[in-house]
Write a protein that holds these residues in place. Sequence first.
Motif, PDB file in Angstrom:
ATOM      1  N   LEU A 250      40.830  28.800  39.334  1.00  0.00           N
ATOM      2  CA  LEU A 250      41.394  30.153  39.371  1.00  0.00           C
ATOM      3  C   LEU A 250      42.285  30.423  38.163  1.00  0.00           C
ATOM      4  CD1 LEU A 250      42.364  30.817  43.109  1.00  0.00           C
ATOM      5  CD2 LEU A 250      40.446  31.766  41.805  1.00  0.00           C
ATOM      6  N   GLY A 251      43.129  29.470  37.817  1.00  0.00           N
ATOM      7  CA  GLY A 251      44.056  29.680  36.706  1.00  0.00           C
ATOM      8  C   GLY A 251      43.356  29.893  35.383  1.00  0.00           C
ATOM      9  N   HIS A 252      42.332  29.107  35.122  1.00  0.00           N
ATOM     10  CA  HIS A 252      41.633  29.238  33.843  1.00  0.00           C
ATOM     11  C   HIS A 252      40.693  30.441  33.827  1.00  0.00           C
ATOM     12  CE1 HIS A 252      43.394  25.667  32.126  1.00  0.00           C
ATOM     13  NE2 HIS A 252      43.219  25.076  33.296  1.00  0.00           N
ATOM     14  N   THR A 253      40.185  30.828  34.990  1.00  0.00           N
ATOM     15  CA  THR A 253      39.419  32.079  35.061  1.00  0.00           C
ATOM     16  C   THR A 253      40.336  33.270  34.807  1.00  0.00           C
ATOM     17  OG1 THR A 253      37.889  31.093  36.655  1.00  0.00           O
ATOM     18  CG2 THR A 253      37.888  33.484  36.494  1.00  0.00           C
ATOM     19  N   ALA A 263      38.193  41.943  35.067  1.00  0.00           N
ATOM     20  CA  ALA A 263      38.316  41.279  36.359  1.00  0.00           C
ATOM     21  C   ALA A 263      37.174  40.281  36.508  1.00  0.00           C
ATOM     22  CB  ALA A 263      38.279  42.306  37.495  1.00  0.00           C
ATOM     23  N   ALA A 264      37.287  39.429  37.509  1.00  0.00           N
ATOM     24  CA  ALA A 264      36.224  38.470  37.785  1.00  0.00           C
ATOM     25  C   ALA A 264      36.096  38.296  39.284  1.00  0.00           C
ATOM     26  CB  ALA A 264      36.516  37.123  37.130  1.00  0.00           C
ATOM     27  N   TYR A 265      34.923  37.860  39.716  1.00  0.00           N
ATOM     28  CA  TYR A 265      34.801  37.406  41.095  1.00  0.00           C
ATOM     29  C   TYR A 265      34.230  35.995  41.073  1.00  0.00           C
ATOM     30  CZ  TYR A 265      29.690  38.033  41.485  1.00  0.00           C
ATOM     31  OH  TYR A 265      28.334  37.921  41.331  1.00  0.00           O
ATOM     32  N   VAL A 266      34.617  35.217  42.067  1.00  0.00           N
ATOM     33  CA  VAL A 266      34.121  33.857  42.249  1.00  0.00           C
ATOM     34  C   VAL A 266      33.549  33.771  43.652  1.00  0.00           C
ATOM     35  CG1 VAL A 266      34.770  31.430  42.480  1.00  0.00           C
ATOM     36  CG2 VAL A 266      35.722  32.802  40.609  1.00  0.00           C
ATOM     37  N   VAL A 302      42.692  37.889  44.873  1.00  0.00           N
ATOM     38  CA  VAL A 302      42.392  38.440  46.195  1.00  0.00           C
ATOM     39  C   VAL A 302      41.413  37.491  46.875  1.00  0.00           C
ATOM     40  CG1 VAL A 302      41.413  40.365  47.496  1.00  0.00           C
ATOM     41  CG2 VAL A 302      42.778  40.808  45.436  1.00  0.00           C
ATOM     42  N   LEU A 303      41.783  37.005  48.053  1.00  0.00           N
ATOM     43  CA  LEU A 303      40.935  36.087  48.788  1.00  0.00           C
ATOM     44  C   LEU A 303      40.200  36.821  49.897  1.00  0.00           C
ATOM     45  CD1 LEU A 303      43.385  33.056  49.166  1.00  0.00           C
ATOM     46  CD2 LEU A 303      41.616  33.383  47.422  1.00  0.00           C
ATOM     47  N   GLY A 304      38.901  36.641  49.973  1.00  0.00           N
ATOM     48  CA  GLY A 304      38.116  37.252  51.031  1.00  0.00           C
ATOM     49  C   GLY A 304      38.472  36.677  52.397  1.00  0.00           C
ATOM     50  N   PRO A 359      42.896  42.814  35.061  1.00  0.00           N
ATOM     51  CA  PRO A 359      42.762  41.353  35.098  1.00  0.00           C
ATOM     52  C   PRO A 359      43.150  40.768  36.450  1.00  0.00           C
ATOM     53  CG  PRO A 359      43.728  42.049  33.024  1.00  0.00           C
ATOM     54  CD  PRO A 359      43.672  43.260  33.876  1.00  0.00           C
ATOM     55  N   GLY A 360      42.266  40.017  37.022  1.00  0.00           N
ATOM     56  CA  GLY A 360      42.482  39.401  38.324  1.00  0.00           C
ATOM     57  C   GLY A 360      41.179  38.814  38.810  1.00  0.00           C
ATOM     58  N   VAL A 361      41.269  37.993  39.848  1.00  0.00           N
ATOM     59  CA  VAL A 361      40.078  37.322  40.391  1.00  0.00           C
ATOM     60  C   VAL A 361      39.974  37.646  41.881  1.00  0.00           C
ATOM     61  CG1 VAL A 361      38.915  35.122  40.804  1.00  0.00           C
ATOM     62  CG2 VAL A 361      40.268  35.449  38.725  1.00  0.00           C
ATOM     63  N   ARG A 362      38.773  37.981  42.316  1.00  0.00           N
ATOM     64  CA  ARG A 362      38.484  38.137  43.726  1.00  0.00           C
ATOM     65  C   ARG A 362      37.565  36.996  44.149  1.00  0.00           C
ATOM     66  NH1 ARG A 362      38.746  41.861  47.709  1.00  0.00           N
ATOM     67  NH2 ARG A 362      37.163  41.733  49.352  1.00  0.00           N
ATOM     68  N   VAL A 363      37.947  36.286  45.195  1.00  0.00           N
ATOM     69  CA  VAL A 363      37.142  35.198  45.715  1.00  0.00           C
ATOM     70  C   VAL A 363      36.418  35.686  46.965  1.00  0.00           C
ATOM     71  CG1 VAL A 363      37.132  32.812  46.520  1.00  0.00           C
ATOM     72  CG2 VAL A 363      38.851  33.542  44.857  1.00  0.00           C
TER      73      VAL A 363
END
Length: 364
Positions: A250-253, A263-266, A302-304, A359-363
């Motif tokens: 998560l940190g490096h993404t 933004a990104a999603y994983v 953001v965690l699903g 910028p942020g990640v959604r899982v």
Amino acid sequence: MTVTETSRGTPPAAAQAPGALPRLTSLSHGGGCGCKIAPGVLTELLQRNVPPAMPAALLVGTETSDDAAVYQLNDEQAIIATTDFFMPIVDDPYDFGRIAATNALSDVYAMGGKPIFALAIVGMPINVLPPETIREILRGGEAICAEAGIPIAGGHSIDSVEPIYGLAALGVVHPKRVKRNSEAIAGDVLVLGKPLGVGVMSAALKKNVLDAAGYRRMIEATTRLNRVGPALAALPGVHALTDVTGFGLLGHTLEMCRGANLAAYVRMSDVPVFDGVRELADAGCITGASARNWTSYGHDVVLGERVTARDRALLCDPQTSGGLLVSCAPGAVDDVLAVFRADGFAEAAIVGAMRPGAPGVRVI
């Protein structure tokens, strides 16, 4: 028992005989990339009112938290410079040296370059560790550098309270082949080269609950050079590269997202995890660095609903000598996976994608 008998896939025994040498991991407050200063604290330490002026030849500096500095020498050559060192993540000194060297060289590969030589960084408690143990650490680092085709051409050593080993590594790259962590494009696919779970396995090792098979997996992964970096950089559809280390996936993404203003999603179900790691995590083998990572950057994630506490811990798990994270055009995915698999990275996998947005990640 010699200093190398616990190597080659067998974790050290839980008990320590009277008068025996101390376990390397018992001499440090943290191990491997789990020793990194938490990303939130590091950001605060590096804040400046007025950023210093940088020369035009400095192609990559501190502006996007990239893996290494890059300085252009001429139209055909740029120098890559990086340093990485840490306290023991394992008790076998030879393995410790190999892991630390592999991890340090990874930053050169993550920029798309090839290492040319390294300098050793050595801090050892001279009155605690015998010379033969320290020599084994150095020999491990030399073995990995020999595998990478480079010499250790010098270094610096100090008498320190905790054992510390690593490298300052130099590499070369064509200026047009430099791969930053900040040049992802909306619509790119994210590919991860190695599974997650090194931090969990290192925590299990400290608790004496990592079995021989788990130890072998850990050593094989952390001593596998990310030398596919230059081949990936040569693919026209590869836009950004980084390696996943102490700040977790998560940190490096997030660093990729902030650098590219995307933004990104994983997709959690697609993230490769080493065999046995989920069970170890359920048994409480979680590093303190995982929690510190989440505290530092969780506000941008953001965690699903189906993402569990264990999933979160794995996504924040500090990876010592982790895999390369590639942001590439959808049409380049097959080529990226082929490059990974041709060099033995059989578990490389698509884990997500870059999208327009803050910028942020959604899982999910």
